[in-house]
Each structure stands twice: as structure tokens, then as C-alpha cells.
Design a protein around this motif. Structure first.
Motif, PDB file in Angstrom:
ATOM      1  N   THR A   1      74.345  91.435 168.614  1.00  0.00           N
ATOM      2  CA  THR A   1      73.793  90.290 167.893  1.00  0.00           C
ATOM      3  C   THR A   1      73.915  90.525 166.393  1.00  0.00           C
ATOM      4  O   THR A   1      74.157  89.602 165.615  1.00  0.00           O
ATOM      5  N   GLU A   2      73.800  91.786 165.966  1.00  0.00           N
ATOM      6  CA  GLU A   2      74.036  92.123 164.559  1.00  0.00           C
ATOM      7  C   GLU A   2      75.472  91.726 164.172  1.00  0.00           C
ATOM      8  O   GLU A   2      75.714  91.198 163.091  1.00  0.00           O
ATOM      9  N   ALA A   3      76.413  91.960 165.076  1.00  0.00           N
ATOM     10  CA  ALA A   3      77.823  91.645 164.796  1.00  0.00           C
ATOM     11  C   ALA A   3      78.016  90.151 164.546  1.00  0.00           C
ATOM     12  O   ALA A   3      78.708  89.755 163.596  1.00  0.00           O
ATOM     13  N   ILE A   4      77.405  89.326 165.384  1.00  0.00           N
ATOM     14  CA  ILE A   4      77.531  87.878 165.207  1.00  0.00           C
ATOM     15  C   ILE A   4      76.903  87.461 163.881  1.00  0.00           C
ATOM     16  O   ILE A   4      77.464  86.668 163.128  1.00  0.00           O
ATOM     17  N   ALA A   5      75.737  88.032 163.581  1.00  0.00           N
ATOM     18  CA  ALA A   5      75.063  87.719 162.319  1.00  0.00           C
ATOM     19  C   ALA A   5      75.933  88.126 161.125  1.00  0.00           C
ATOM     20  O   ALA A   5      76.047  87.397 160.140  1.00  0.00           O
ATOM     21  N   MET A   6      76.567  89.283 161.219  1.00  0.00           N
ATOM     22  CA  MET A   6      77.414  89.755 160.119  1.00  0.00           C
ATOM     23  C   MET A   6      78.671  88.912 159.971  1.00  0.00           C
ATOM     24  O   MET A   6      79.133  88.632 158.874  1.00  0.00           O
TER      25      MET A   6
ATOM     26  N   GLY B   1      73.004  83.254 162.708  1.00  0.00           N
ATOM     27  CA  GLY B   1      73.945  83.875 163.641  1.00  0.00           C
ATOM     28  C   GLY B   1      73.172  84.501 164.806  1.00  0.00           C
ATOM     29  O   GLY B   1      73.491  84.289 165.982  1.00  0.00           O
ATOM     30  N   HIS B   2      72.126  85.265 164.467  1.00  0.00           N
ATOM     31  CA  HIS B   2      71.240  85.799 165.522  1.00  0.00           C
ATOM     32  C   HIS B   2      70.686  84.648 166.361  1.00  0.00           C
ATOM     33  O   HIS B   2      70.597  84.716 167.582  1.00  0.00           O
ATOM     34  N   ALA B   3      70.281  83.579 165.658  1.00  0.00           N
ATOM     35  CA  ALA B   3      69.576  82.487 166.329  1.00  0.00           C
ATOM     36  C   ALA B   3      70.463  81.753 167.339  1.00  0.00           C
ATOM     37  O   ALA B   3      70.011  81.449 168.447  1.00  0.00           O
TER      38      ALA B   3
HETATM   39 ZN   LIG Z   1      70.464  91.118 161.475  1.00  0.00          ZN
END
Ligand SMILES: [Zn+2]
Length: 567
Positions: free
Chosen positions: A383-388, A358-360
Motif C-alpha cells: 500500500t506504501e508503493a501505491i501511495a508513493m 493512494g492508500h485510500a
Molecule cells: Zn504512506
């Protein structure tokens, strides 16, 4: 009177002319400022672009090899990089341009704002900065070498967690919890010293406290953050009360203790930051014979965000000496994005793979025609939100059906318990972050107050745990983040809030559904297109809350988190 009036009129006229000349006279200055900024950015990029790529690569290689000399090389490059930002004349120039208020071009202004804050964070007295770093390193060593001692046995943090999770022996539980808290006395004096040093540095840069400084340098308005946490508190309190009661009933039965006598060491975690296992879900069994890399690759391709090129450059399996956790790094802001994992076929690593990629994809799909300075996520928590958003799917029954091909009846069977455990996880974490966020804020505002009392007051209020009678120990400092990763923890929560806000928008507007639970996005390219166009592509062209508003029609709010996990 009349004359006065007249003479006033004349002087007003005169002033108007005078100011028009002044303003006209400003125009060349304005253009000059703009040219100065353009030149500055050019020079800055010529120094920073290659060096930061080298530093990122060196760090990546060090975490793979684990060799001291590789880590040393990475650290040296980091120092070199930080010297660019610490340059006093450059900062003075940025300050002058900023204070002139003369940059109107949108992209230039945004670069100026970001550069100004980035440089400001490094304008600390060098001697003090060195002292802070040295003290931090010393404290870090104390945390990592500390072992809790129970009955003459030395225990790692993991072993303490194992006991708290599995033991039903009340004496052992209490002993393990108390033994772990002994780290408090070992580090508290140093950490307090560090807190005061951080405050001193913040005050020299013109901030009220280190907490306030950290937020502001990260483009977060302290009042806005406070409002979000108050909103979240209100929205989660009733459901948390209910779930806390369920937990207490379960634990009281499991441990054979009355509910009134349940103590912090009975909650299966050192801090009650993770959910006790009160529902019967065994997610690992669904992943034990699966190829997690292939699943991740196919899933992201399916939503129109292919990652095959990124997987090639990544390092995904265990190796001797390799870093044991997971992270994602954008090497060059031009598409070389890499993930480090230690994949094993289980639930946690499925979650982690979806999370890291997700981060990537966020970094991969920046608009590369944006200036280098703006080729970053809008904020670390966005970016944490997308990863989560993607990580959460690993326990989502609909996703497991679409991607792992579990049967319909299997999906129905696990649906309720999976949702309940995700909800429990979320609510417990959210109440815990309330404690950490409020504690840090208050501690930096007044480090001389009774911090042990402050900590337990907050734990009682937000987590509803019972304060052990007469306990007056520095328990707050047993959480390593408070000492070493200051004023950052709240970002994890903001990430969760935003993940829910994006999920609601995707479900409502892109999938045109009102079912928030049964969504996997699998195979839906419109999902990838939306994320790409509205979030990834714009990188940090806009201030984070403007980006969120443009993407979802609203500023960041706790409302959708509550919709997903409370209602
Ligand atoms: Zn993360």
C-alpha cells in the motif's frame, strides 16, 4: 537374498495397505480440522469486526479532537483488541490446525496463515510485554522532550534542521549537529536494554533475533530481503558515487570548504537522509493558489478511481489540537476509508494528498466478498508503493501540465531539474536505508558489539560520509526509528522499489510507451482498472510476492527502480 527380497516386498505391500488405511482414516480428521477452522473464524469475526471498527473510529476522533480522554478511549479499545490476539487457547488451536497441514481450501488456508502470524506476535509473556511497553514509553518521552543546546539556546529538531539547511557558518553547523547528537547519551542505555528485551522475547518464541522475528511475522523471508538490498546496493552505487561527487562540489563551493574537508554536518540534514538543495526547483510556486482537494478528487476520478465519498468522511484542514501529520485509515473494511491531512497550498501537501488517497483507493476497492481477515493490503509496503506511485506525481512535469495546466514551455523548462532532484532524493534515501537496515539486522544479531563503530562503518560505506575523527558516541540511537519503530524502516524502501515496478508495468503494458519520465496517467481509466483488478481487489488473498508476480509477471525486484532513477 531372494527370500529377503520377497519378504521385503511383502512388507512393502503391507506398509502400503497400512498407510492407505491411515490416510483414509485421516480424511474425517481433515474435514474435522476444516470445520474447526471455519467455526474458529466465525467466532473470531464475531469478536473482532465490531471492536476493530470502534477502535479505528475512536483513534480517528482522538487525532481530530486531540483530547486526552479521546486518546484514552482509543488506547483502551486497542488493549481490548490485543487481548483477542493474545488468547493462549485460541493460538494453540490455530497451531494445531496449521501443523496438521490439512487445510487445502485456498481462502481458508490464507486466512489460517495470516491469523497464525497475527496471534503468534502476541504470544509474549504478559509481564515482559508490559515492561517493554513501559520502557518504550519512557524512551519516547525522552526523545520528545530533548532539546539540542547551542550557545545556551535550546533548539527543537526542526530548528536544528533549519540551521543545517540554511547556515553557512561552519562553526554553527558543527555545533548544531553535535548538539543534536547529545540525545544519544540520554537514551542509549535504555535503548540497549530494550533491544535485549526484544531479543529475549523473540528467542522465547523460537526466533534467532528480534529482527528475524519481525520480518517473519510480517511474512518477509530475511534472506529474500537481504538479496533485494544487495541488488539495490549494486544497482545504485555507480550513480550515487557520481551524484555524491556533484553534491560535494556544490557544497564545497557554497560553504567554502575543500571537498576533502566536508563533514557530516555540511550535508543539510541530520542524517543525510534527504537531498541537499543543489538544483534550482521551486515547486511551491506552482501550488500556492491551488485547491489541492479539488485537484486530488478530479485526478482520481479521471483514472476511474473516484474518491468523492471518501473525501466527505475525511478531515483535511488544520484545527486546534489536531494531529499535525497525515494518515489514512480503513475504518470498517467495507468502504469507510478516511484521510487526515492539514492541507496548505504547497508542494509537500500536494504530494501528501496524492499519497494518502493512494492508500485510500487501495482500501476502498477491496473485494468485499473476501473474508474480513483478507480485506487488507497484501502488505504494508504494497500500500506504501501505491501511495508513493501517486505521491511522486506532484513533482512530475507532465502531470503538472495535464493537471495544473502549466504551459509546454514551462514543462520543458522545469523538466530536467525536476527529474534530477527526484533522482537525487531517491538515491540519497536509498543509500540511507541501506545503513538503517543493515545496522538493525547486525545489532539484533549481536547487541554487544561496538555499535558506534558498526554505525560509522556503514555510514562511510553506503552514504560515503566522513567519520569525524576519533568520534566514539552512540550516534546510531539519535535516529528515533531505531529505538521505537524497530525492524520496519526497510519497508519504505521496498515500497519505492515496488512503486517503480508498477510504474514500469503501467507505462509498458497499459500505456504502451517506453518513456518512463513523461507519464501522468491523467484521464486514463485503463490505469485505474488495472490497479483495481490486479492489486486492490485481491487485497491479501495472495502472499504479497505472489500478488506482485500475478500483477506484473515478476516477483519484487530492484531492477525497475534502477531503470527509473539510475539509467
Ligand atoms: Zn504512506
Amino acid at each position: 537374498m531372494k527370500r529377503m527380497q520377497k519378504s521385503k516386498q511383502i512388507s512393502v505391500m503391507f506398509l502400503t495397505i497400512f498407510f492407505s488405511i491411515l490416510i483414509m482414516g485421516c480424511n474425517p480428521g481433515k474435514e474435522e480440522m476444516k470445520q474447526e477452522l471455519v467455526k474458529f473464524i466465525e467466532k473470531f469475526e464475531s469478536k473482532v469486526v465490531e471492536l476493530s471498527k470502534e477502535a479505528n473510529l475512536a483513534y480517528f476522533e482522538a487525532t481530530i479532537s486531540g483530547k486526552d480522554e479521546d486518546y484514552q478511549k482509543a488506547a483502551d479499545l486497542q488493549v481490548k483488541l490485543s487481548k483477542i490476539y493474545a488468547n493462549k487457547e485460541d493460538f494453540a488451536l490455530l497451531k494445531r490446525i496449521k501443523e496438521s497441514n490439512s487445510i487445502t481450501d485456498e481462502l481458508l488456508k490464507r486466512q489460517l496463515d495470516k491469523l497464525f502470524l497475527a496471534f503468534q506476535g502476541y504470544q509474549i509473556d504478559e509481564e515482559k510485554l508490559e515492561k517493554i511497553i513501559n520502557l518504550q514509553t519512557e524512551i519516547e518521552k525522552k526523545y520528545s522532550t530533548f532539546r539540542a543546546e547551542v550557545n545556551g539556546r535550546k533548539l527543537t529538531d526542526n530548528q536544528v534542521e533549519e540551521i543545517l539547511k540554511n547556515s553557512k557558518d561552519l562553526v554553527e553547523l558543527e555545533k548544531a549537529w553535535i548538539a543534536h547528537k547529545a540525545i544519544g547519551d540520554v537514551v542509549v542505555d535504555d535503548v540497549l536494554k530494550l533491544v535485549k528485551m526484544r531479543n529475549e522475547v523473540a528467542s522465547e518464541l523460537g526466533f534467532k533475533s528480534y529482527h528475524q522475528m519481525s520480518l517473519k511475522l510480517n511474512e518477509q523471508d530475511p534472506e529474500e530481503i537481504q538479496k533485494l538490498f544487495d541488488e539495490l546496493d549494486q544497482l545504485t552505487l555507480p550513480m550515487f558515487k557520481q551524484l555524491k561527487n556533484d553534491i560535494d562540489e556544490y557544497l564545497s563551493g557554497r560553504l567554502n570548504v575543500t571537498k576533502e574537508n566536508l563533514m557530516p554536518w555540511h550535508y543539510q540534514n541530520r542524517f543525510f537522509q534527504e537531498a541537499p538543495k543543489i538544483y534550482s526547483v521551486d515547486l511551491d510556486s506552482y501550488y500556492k493558489d491551488k485547491d489541492l482537494v479539488k485537484i486530488t478528487e478530479e485526478y482520481y476520478a479521471g483514472i476511474g478511481l473516484p474518491i468523492d465519498d471518501l473525501i466527505k468522511n475525511s478531515d483535511l484542514f488544520e484545527k486546534e489540537g489536531k494531529y499535525q501529520h497525515a494518515y489514512c485509515t480503513d475504518i470498517d473494511r467495507e468502504g469507510d476509508v478516511r484521510v487526515v491531512c492539514n492541507v496548505k497550498p504547497n508542494y509537500n501537501w500536494m504530494n501528501t494528498m496524492l499519497h494518502e488517497y493512494g492508500h485510500a483507493v487501495y482500501d476502498k476497492f477491496f473485494d468485499y466478498s473476501l473474508p474480513w481477515v483478507l480485506r487488507e493490503p497484501a502488505h504494508t509496503f504494497t500500500t506504501e508503493a501505491i501511495a508513493m506511485l501517486f505521491g511522486r506525481l506532484a513533482s512530475n512535469p507532465k502531470w503538472m501540465k495535464d493537471v495544473l495546466q502549466i504551459t509546454d514551455s514551462e514543462m520543458v523548462k522545469i523538466s530536467e531539474d525536476n527529474f534530477k532532484s527526484l533522482r537525487l532524493e531517491q538515491l540519497i534515501f536509498s543509500r540511507w536505508v541501506q545503513v538503517v537496515y543493515r545496522f538493525e539486522k547486525s545489532m539484533y544479531e549481536n547487541p554487544d558489539q561496538d555499535l558506534s563503530k558498526l554505525w560509522w562503518d556503514l555510514v562511510e560505506k553506503y552514504q560515503m560520509l566522513k567519520r569525524p575523527e576519533g568520534r566514539n558516541e552512540p550516534d546510531w540511537v539519535t535516529k528515533i526509528h531505531i529505538a521505537l519503530y524497530p525492524a520496519y524502516y526497510h519497508n519504505y524502501m521496498l515500497g519505492e522499489l515496488l512503486a517503480s515496478q508498477f510504474h514500469f508495468y503501467l507505462t509498458d503494458k497499459i500505456l504502451k510507451s517506453n518513456d518512463l519520465k513523461n507519464q501522468s496517467y491523467a484521464g486514463n481509466k485503463a490505469v485505474g482498472k488495472y490497479l483495481n483488478d490486479k492489486i486492490f481487489n485481491v487485497a491479501s488473498k495472495y502472499y504479497w510476492n505472489d500478488m506482485i508476480e500475478k500483477a506484473t509477471g515478476e516477483k519484487l525486484t530492484a531492477k525497475y527502480y534502477a531503470k527509473q532513477f539510475v539509467e
